[in-house]
Design a protein around this motif. Structure first.
Motif, PDB file in Angstrom:
ATOM      1  N   ALA A   1      16.639  -4.124   4.393  1.00 31.96           N
ATOM      2  CA  ALA A   1      15.797  -4.668   5.455  1.00 31.96           C
ATOM      3  C   ALA A   1      14.907  -3.597   6.069  1.00 31.96           C
ATOM      4  N   LEU A   2      15.240  -2.329   5.829  1.00 34.50           N
ATOM      5  CA  LEU A   2      14.430  -1.235   6.343  1.00 34.50           C
ATOM      6  C   LEU A   2      13.355  -0.782   5.362  1.00 34.50           C
ATOM      7  N   ALA A   3      13.343  -1.340   4.175  1.00 35.12           N
ATOM      8  CA  ALA A   3      12.343  -0.951   3.192  1.00 35.12           C
ATOM      9  C   ALA A   3      10.966  -1.483   3.583  1.00 35.12           C
ATOM     10  N   PHE A   4       9.926  -0.857   3.037  1.00 32.48           N
ATOM     11  CA  PHE A   4       8.575  -1.370   3.241  1.00 32.48           C
ATOM     12  C   PHE A   4       8.473  -2.797   2.693  1.00 32.48           C
ATOM     13  N   THR A   5       7.760  -3.638   3.395  1.00 30.31           N
ATOM     14  CA  THR A   5       7.366  -4.943   2.877  1.00 30.31           C
ATOM     15  C   THR A   5       5.898  -4.849   2.498  1.00 30.31           C
ATOM     16  N   PRO A   6       5.568  -4.765   1.216  1.00 28.44           N
ATOM     17  CA  PRO A   6       4.170  -4.578   0.823  1.00 28.44           C
ATOM     18  C   PRO A   6       3.268  -5.689   1.375  1.00 28.44           C
ATOM     19  N   ARG A   7       2.170  -5.285   1.975  1.00 27.01           N
ATOM     20  CA  ARG A   7       1.238  -6.249   2.585  1.00 27.01           C
ATOM     21  C   ARG A   7      -0.196  -5.961   2.135  1.00 27.01           C
ATOM     22  N   GLN A   8      -0.385  -5.780   0.845  1.00 23.80           N
ATOM     23  CA  GLN A   8      -1.735  -5.567   0.340  1.00 23.80           C
ATOM     24  C   GLN A   8      -2.640  -6.732   0.751  1.00 23.80           C
ATOM     25  N   GLY A   9      -3.829  -6.394   1.186  1.00 29.21           N
ATOM     26  CA  GLY A   9      -4.775  -7.406   1.617  1.00 29.21           C
ATOM     27  C   GLY A   9      -4.725  -7.721   3.090  1.00 29.21           C
ATOM     28  N   THR A  10      -3.760  -7.163   3.806  1.00 30.81           N
ATOM     29  CA  THR A  10      -3.637  -7.412   5.244  1.00 30.81           C
ATOM     30  C   THR A  10      -4.580  -6.504   6.023  1.00 30.81           C
ATOM     31  N   ALA A  11      -5.249  -7.059   7.009  1.00 27.02           N
ATOM     32  CA  ALA A  11      -6.162  -6.280   7.846  1.00 27.02           C
ATOM     33  C   ALA A  11      -5.380  -5.576   8.949  1.00 27.02           C
ATOM     34  N   LEU A  12      -5.699  -4.314   9.174  1.00 28.48           N
ATOM     35  CA  LEU A  12      -5.070  -3.584  10.267  1.00 28.48           C
ATOM     36  C   LEU A  12      -5.617  -4.089  11.607  1.00 28.48           C
ATOM     37  N   PRO A  13      -4.814  -3.997  12.663  1.00 27.63           N
ATOM     38  CA  PRO A  13      -5.295  -4.363  14.002  1.00 27.63           C
ATOM     39  C   PRO A  13      -6.167  -3.223  14.553  1.00 27.63           C
ATOM     40  N   LEU A  14      -7.420  -3.210  14.172  1.00 30.19           N
ATOM     41  CA  LEU A  14      -8.295  -2.068  14.445  1.00 30.19           C
ATOM     42  C   LEU A  14      -8.583  -1.854  15.927  1.00 30.19           C
ATOM     43  N   ASP A  15      -8.296  -2.852  16.756  1.00 27.66           N
ATOM     44  CA  ASP A  15      -8.529  -2.706  18.191  1.00 27.66           C
ATOM     45  C   ASP A  15      -7.321  -2.131  18.931  1.00 27.66           C
ATOM     46  N   THR A  16      -6.234  -1.886  18.206  1.00 34.06           N
ATOM     47  CA  THR A  16      -5.007  -1.384  18.831  1.00 34.06           C
ATOM     48  C   THR A  16      -5.192   0.054  19.308  1.00 34.06           C
ATOM     49  N   PRO A  17      -4.856   0.355  20.562  1.00 34.28           N
ATOM     50  CA  PRO A  17      -5.088   1.708  21.085  1.00 34.28           C
ATOM     51  C   PRO A  17      -4.015   2.716  20.673  1.00 34.28           C
ATOM     52  N   PHE A  18      -4.462   3.922  20.324  1.00 34.90           N
ATOM     53  CA  PHE A  18      -3.584   5.061  20.077  1.00 34.90           C
ATOM     54  C   PHE A  18      -4.200   6.286  20.734  1.00 34.90           C
ATOM     55  N   THR A  19      -3.361   7.274  21.021  1.00 34.43           N
ATOM     56  CA  THR A  19      -3.811   8.474  21.718  1.00 34.43           C
ATOM     57  C   THR A  19      -3.796   9.665  20.774  1.00 34.43           C
ATOM     58  N   ASP A  20      -4.905  10.400  20.717  1.00 36.24           N
ATOM     59  CA  ASP A  20      -4.991  11.547  19.822  1.00 36.24           C
ATOM     60  C   ASP A  20      -4.466  12.802  20.509  1.00 36.24           C
ATOM     61  N   THR A  21      -4.538  13.927  19.804  1.00 35.56           N
ATOM     62  CA  THR A  21      -3.965  15.165  20.318  1.00 35.56           C
ATOM     63  C   THR A  21      -4.728  15.745  21.507  1.00 35.56           C
ATOM     64  N   SER A  22      -5.926  15.270  21.744  1.00 33.46           N
ATOM     65  CA  SER A  22      -6.693  15.734  22.905  1.00 33.46           C
ATOM     66  C   SER A  22      -6.390  14.915  24.153  1.00 33.46           C
ATOM     67  N   GLY A  23      -5.610  13.844  23.973  1.00 33.59           N
ATOM     68  CA  GLY A  23      -5.282  12.974  25.090  1.00 33.59           C
ATOM     69  C   GLY A  23      -6.207  11.782  25.218  1.00 33.59           C
ATOM     70  N   GLN A  24      -7.159  11.648  24.312  1.00 35.33           N
ATOM     71  CA  GLN A  24      -8.093  10.534  24.352  1.00 35.33           C
ATOM     72  C   GLN A  24      -7.490   9.320  23.660  1.00 35.33           C
ATOM     73  N   THR A  25      -7.528   8.176  24.351  1.00 37.86           N
ATOM     74  CA  THR A  25      -7.024   6.930  23.778  1.00 37.86           C
ATOM     75  C   THR A  25      -8.186   6.149  23.197  1.00 37.86           C
ATOM     76  N   ARG A  26      -8.057   5.837  21.898  1.00 39.23           N
ATOM     77  CA  ARG A  26      -9.134   5.137  21.197  1.00 39.23           C
ATOM     78  C   ARG A  26      -8.542   4.034  20.345  1.00 39.23           C
ATOM     79  N   PRO A  27      -9.348   3.059  19.940  1.00 34.14           N
ATOM     80  CA  PRO A  27      -8.835   2.011  19.047  1.00 34.14           C
ATOM     81  C   PRO A  27      -8.521   2.579  17.673  1.00 34.14           C
ATOM     82  N   LEU A  28      -7.589   1.943  16.998  1.00 32.55           N
ATOM     83  CA  LEU A  28      -7.142   2.396  15.683  1.00 32.55           C
ATOM     84  C   LEU A  28      -8.315   2.585  14.728  1.00 32.55           C
ATOM     85  N   GLY A  29      -9.269   1.695  14.778  1.00 32.04           N
ATOM     86  CA  GLY A  29     -10.401   1.776  13.862  1.00 32.04           C
ATOM     87  C   GLY A  29     -11.193   3.055  13.982  1.00 32.04           C
TER      88      GLY A  29
END
Length: 266
Positions: A36-64
């Motif tokens: 159940a911990l293995a990868f579930t292959p999802r070829q063709g799935t679109a990433l949630p490009l609007d999802t926010p993440f924070t880089d090493t400078s402290g700036q939060t930007r969308p995944l895209g």
């Protein structure tokens, strides 16, 4: 006398019949839980490009914003990992260097922490350590080490089929090892699973992703959990112990049956 031997054989046979299935059931249950911990292959799935993440400078930007114009490699783990995450990155960077692949021309690397408690400082330290090992002049531009909130990590994990859980007893995350390759449009192209990456495999996966193609993933279950010195690879100790226990149970009972038979012939 014959009656006593028959009773002993019958009792041992009953014990063997009862214990062996129990071991098989425990092994099957453990294997199912680990699968159940293995990868579930999802070829063709679109990433949630609007999802926010924070880089090493402290700036939060969308995944895209972290994806390149070509193919992107996504590596999911965590910076304080006591086992295998750092080794996976080293293995990947070695394969990229041996394959003559350069960033950002040939690829973009996105390393995502799955631990929402980790900070940009921890991400920055991991990035600096990897940059110090690399001779690629574009690494400072083409590598992104990020952290995120639980909701962001969960959205990305679902999109790429990544499964992980935190083990309270071990005080660490259990998660599969592998890389996800993303097209320029932010679509899951393929996977290179496990570890021991070969330059040719990485180059081929990047080529498929750059062209927007989908590639089949070979299913491999390798968890960031335990290092096996006999093979020089990280494997799952629990699964091996269950197999060993089942084998020892059958061997022990078989020996007892043999001894009882031998004594009965004397």
């Amino acid at each position: 006398m014959m009656g006593h031997r028959a009773i002993r054989y019958a009792m041992l046979a009953i014990v063997l019949a009862c214990i062996a299935p129990a071991w098989r059931a425990r092994y099957a249950d453990a294997k199912e839980a680990l699968q159940a911990l293995a990868f579930t292959p999802r070829q063709g799935t679109a990433l949630p490009l609007d999802t926010p993440f924070t880089d090493t400078s402290g700036q939060t930007r969308p995944l895209g914003a972290f994806l390149g114009h070509g193919a992107t490699i996504v590596s999911m783990g965590y910076y304080a990992c006591p086992n295998m995450c750092e080794l996976e990155r080293r293995d990947l960077l070695d394969a990229l260097a041996r394959g003559g692949l350069k960033t950002p021309a040939d690829y973009t690397l996105l390393v995502v922490s799955i631990d929402p408690a980790e900070t940009r400082i921890m991400a920055r330290q991991a990035l600096e350590e990897d940059l110090a090992r690399s001779a690629d002049p574009g690494a400072g531009q083409g590598w992104h080490f990020v952290t995120g909130a639980p909701a962001s990590i969960q959205r990305l994990s679902r999109a790429v089929g990544f499964h992980a859980r935190y083990d309270e007893k071990l005080h660490q995350y259990l998660h599969p090892m592998g890389l996800v390759f993303i097209t320029p449009a932010g679509i899951v192209s393929g996977y290179v699973l496990g570890i021991g990456y070969r330059p040719g495999d990485i180059r081929q996966a990047l080529s498929h992703a750059a062209r927007g193609e989908q590639a089949r993933a070979v299913p491999i279950l390798l968890l960031c959990f335990h290092y096996d010195e006999t093979t020089g690879r990280y494997t799952l100790a629990v699964e091996k112990l269950l197999k060993l226990g089942a084998g020892l149970t059958v061997l022990t009972l078989g020996t007892l049956l043999g001894m009882a038979h031998w004594r009965g012939q004397r």
